[in-house]
Scaffold this active site. Structure first.
Site, PDB file in Angstrom:
ATOM      1  N   THR A 186       0.849  -1.188   0.000  1.00 17.71           N
ATOM      2  CA  THR A 186       0.000   0.000   0.000  1.00 17.71           C
ATOM      3  C   THR A 186       0.884   1.237   0.000  1.00 17.71           C
ATOM      4  O   THR A 186       2.074   1.167   0.308  1.00 17.71           O
ATOM      5  CB  THR A 186      -0.894   0.021   1.246  1.00 17.71           C
ATOM      6  OG1 THR A 186      -0.068   0.107   2.409  1.00 17.71           O
ATOM      7  CG2 THR A 186      -1.741  -1.238   1.334  1.00 17.71           C
ATOM      8  N   GLU A 330      -5.813  -4.007  -1.383  1.00 18.43           N
ATOM      9  CA  GLU A 330      -6.239  -5.198  -0.649  1.00 18.43           C
ATOM     10  C   GLU A 330      -7.308  -6.009  -1.374  1.00 18.43           C
ATOM     11  O   GLU A 330      -7.636  -7.119  -0.948  1.00 18.43           O
ATOM     12  CB  GLU A 330      -6.762  -4.796   0.735  1.00 18.43           C
ATOM     13  CG  GLU A 330      -5.701  -4.290   1.683  1.00 18.43           C
ATOM     14  CD  GLU A 330      -5.445  -2.796   1.577  1.00 18.43           C
ATOM     15  OE1 GLU A 330      -4.787  -2.237   2.468  1.00 18.43           O
ATOM     16  OE2 GLU A 330      -5.898  -2.161   0.577  1.00 18.43           O
ATOM     17  N   LYS A 439     -16.786  16.870   9.812  1.00 15.79           N
ATOM     18  CA  LYS A 439     -17.811  16.682  10.851  1.00 15.79           C
ATOM     19  C   LYS A 439     -18.235  18.059  11.355  1.00 15.79           C
ATOM     20  O   LYS A 439     -17.533  18.683  12.149  1.00 15.79           O
ATOM     21  CB  LYS A 439     -17.261  15.808  11.976  1.00 15.79           C
ATOM     22  CG  LYS A 439     -16.788  14.435  11.504  1.00 15.79           C
ATOM     23  CD  LYS A 439     -16.152  13.650  12.625  1.00 15.79           C
ATOM     24  CE  LYS A 439     -15.666  12.288  12.123  1.00 15.79           C
ATOM     25  NZ  LYS A 439     -14.549  12.389  11.173  1.00 15.79           N
ATOM     26  N   TRP A 444     -22.221  14.834   9.086  1.00 19.81           N
ATOM     27  CA  TRP A 444     -21.093  14.546   8.204  1.00 19.81           C
ATOM     28  C   TRP A 444     -21.297  15.225   6.852  1.00 19.81           C
ATOM     29  O   TRP A 444     -22.379  15.148   6.257  1.00 19.81           O
ATOM     30  CB  TRP A 444     -20.964  13.040   7.977  1.00 19.81           C
ATOM     31  CG  TRP A 444     -20.355  12.296   9.126  1.00 19.81           C
ATOM     32  CD1 TRP A 444     -20.086  12.796  10.374  1.00 19.81           C
ATOM     33  CD2 TRP A 444     -19.937  10.932   9.138  1.00 19.81           C
ATOM     34  NE1 TRP A 444     -19.521  11.823  11.152  1.00 19.81           N
ATOM     35  CE2 TRP A 444     -19.427  10.666  10.431  1.00 19.81           C
ATOM     36  CE3 TRP A 444     -19.942   9.920   8.190  1.00 19.81           C
ATOM     37  CZ2 TRP A 444     -18.922   9.429  10.787  1.00 19.81           C
ATOM     38  CZ3 TRP A 444     -19.446   8.683   8.552  1.00 19.81           C
ATOM     39  CH2 TRP A 444     -18.938   8.433   9.825  1.00 19.81           C
TER      40      TRP A 444
END
Length: 545
Positions: A186, A330, A439, A444
């Site tokens: 990654t 992944e 936030k 959100w």
């Protein structure tokens, strides 16, 4: 009672063997670093894979050894993909765009026995020597005439010399299909990069899934150009998928500018390509500036980060169909693709455009769940949002050499870090990364939608939205823009541009204009760095209402 079918393992070795036997004369075209064009075919490539496998054994490598690569998309890199894994070793593709300390960490952590590098990456490797605990042997992907000189790397080996000394009749091992075949790390946006170790089985199943009509729609009639680098998560599986179906491969090398990519598309008859939004934005801008059109190109896959709707519209204006895709290192990487179903036929253009902007529905074999903070599945109504979980036969169950690490928070599921919505048909739309959500006042606000709206403004070349501390609301969205050359826009104008597109309380309160935005090695916006610049006072003064 067990079925009476042959127990034939799923091995990547079978892919290139199949291509050589049934699509042997299909071309593989590579643009070399010097700009010249190299041509070969699947039959010759398979024979060279045999030579390469023998050369690896002659170097003393054996099953499970890691073989690192620092290379662009080219025919020699393709040979490494198939020969290394097929010989029972692990092809470890390394991203040369990472920070030097990350590259050194990855080489050491993987335990690479040998590195195969393009000549242009020899200086990079020289600069890493003092950081490496165990410098591996180095093979340069060149012929004798193209070998670079290096005082810091004595004993450089020549790729073509190694192959010339080896016979091509390699006895390919009959491996267990769960044997590791490739390794990719990654990008390490938080903490050290983590290694994802793919198996032959996962690679073959992933390739079989992505060639489907509702994903890449690849066939023996396709001309595929993977612009996504082969050092980035297996080039989205295309080095396996293209030979699996016998598609012509066009490998663009290091030159990914608009002029170079357009020339290859036209000259080689490219019908299919795949890459990240930043590359396509540069190509589309070059075409607009030079009055060019796409000739043969039919289909482009866009992933890596959210594709702005305006980019989809610009490709459609050229007659090119865009497939928005979702995935990550992944997940090998493809997990979902946005293509319409029969029920969507006849929908108005604006609704189809909204559907195309979603990351899509899962491929067969991939399971997706969207959960709230307590792990409960949320409503599949296209509005409620939560954390995306994924599982499947090509999804990582853990990380390489981190066997003692804590188990995933949701047993049997990988938590992606994406905040998404999902509708009743399973189409997911990424609202944001968990760490990038603003936030504000207990609500959100997703940054991606705000960025996409800004990108539709004709003056805006690139946009990012990050959270800015606010005494009253906790956080408020800050719009950070890069403008097209010679363009100017006021904050009042941008605020008006948002009106009617989102609720008023979601509209950013301030705007900053910069010359450029930081990106990761794979072309994604580095919002963490933007937030660091904001905290350190390194951004220009914000424009506010």
């Amino acid at each position: 009672m067990r079925g009476m079918m042959m127990d034939v393992p799923l091995l990547t070795t079978s892919i290139m063997r199949h291509a050589a036997e049934y699509h042997g004369d299909t071309e593989i075209v590579s643009r070399l670093p010097d700009g010249s064009i190299h041509r070969t075919d699947y039959a010759r490539t398979w024979r060279r894979c045999g030579r390469l496998a023998r050369a690896l054994v002659a170097l003393g490598l054996s099953g499970g050894d890691r073989v690192g690569t620092l290379a662009w998309n080219g025919h020699r890199h393709l040979e490494l993909y198939h020969a290394v894994g097929g010989a029972g070793m692990v092809c470890h593709t390394i991203n040369p765009r990472l920070f030097p300390e990350q590259i050194a960490y990855i080489i050491d952590h993987a335990g690479d026995s040998v590195l195969f590098v393009d000549p242009g990456f020899v200086p990079l490797l020289e600069g890493l020597l003092d950081r490496l605990a165990r410098p591996p042997r180095v093979v340069v992907l060149a012929d004798a005439a193209g070998m670079p000189a290096s005082s810091r790397l004595p004993g450089l080996l020549c790729y073509e010399d190694l192959l010339a000394e080896a016979a091509e009749d390699f006895d390919w091992p009959d491996l267990d299909e769960n044997t590791a075949c490739s390794l990719c790390y990654t990008s390490g946006t938080t903490g050290e990069p983590k290694g994802v170790l793919y198996s032959h089985r996962s690679a073959v199943l992933h390739a079989m899934a992505i060639v489907a009509p509702d994903v890449f729609a690849l066939s023996a009639r396709s001309v595929a150009m993977p612009v996504v680098p082969m050092f980035h998560v297996n080039a989205w599986g295309l080095p396996y998928a293209a030979p699996m179906v016998g598609a012509k491969l066009v490998l663009p090398g290091p030159k990914l500018d608009g002029a170079s990519l357009h020339a290859l598309i036209e000259e080689e008859g490219v019908t299919f390509t795949a890459g990240v939004p930043t590359v396509w934005m540069a190509l589309l801008n070059w075409m607009a500036e030079n009055g060019r059109r796409f000739g043969p190109l039919q289909r482009v896959i866009i992933g890596g980060s959210a594709c702005p709707p305006v980019m989809i519209e610009r490709f459609r204006a050229h007659g090119v169909h865009v497939v928005h895709a979702w995935g990550m290192t992944e997940t090998s990487p493809l997990g979902a693709a946005s293509t319409p179903k029969a029920k969507h036929e006849g929908w108005p253009e604006e609704r189809l455009a909204e559907l195309a902007a979603k990351q899509g529905r899962p491929l067969f074999g991939v399971g997706l769940r969207v959960v709230d903070g307590q792990g409960r599945e949320i409503a599949r109504d296209g509005t409620a949002h939560g954390s995306l979980l994924v599982r499947g036969p090509w999804v990582a169950s853990g990380y390489f050499r981190q066997e003692g690490a804590p188990a995933f928070a949701h047993p049997g599921w990988f938590e992606t870090g994406d905040v998404v919505t999902m509708d009743e048909d399973g189409y997911v739309q990424v609202v944001d990364r968990t760490k990038d959500v603003v936030k504000s006042g207990g609500e959100w606000i997703g940054s991606i939608e705000l960025e996409n709206i800004a990108l539709a403004h004709p003056a805006v070349r690139e946009a990012a939205v990050v959270a800015r501390p606010d005494e009253r609301w906790g956080e408020r969205p800050l719009l950070v823009l890069v403008l097209h050359e010679g363009q100017y826009v006021t904050w009042a104008e941008m605020a008006r541009f948002y009106e009617g597109k989102i609720p008023k309380w979601c509209i950013p309160d301030a705007m900053v204009v910069v010359e450029e935005l930081p990106h990761t090695a794979t072309g994604k916006l580095q919002k963490a760095r933007i937030r660091d610049m904001l905290r350190a006072g390194k951004l220009p003064p914000a424009l506010t209402s």
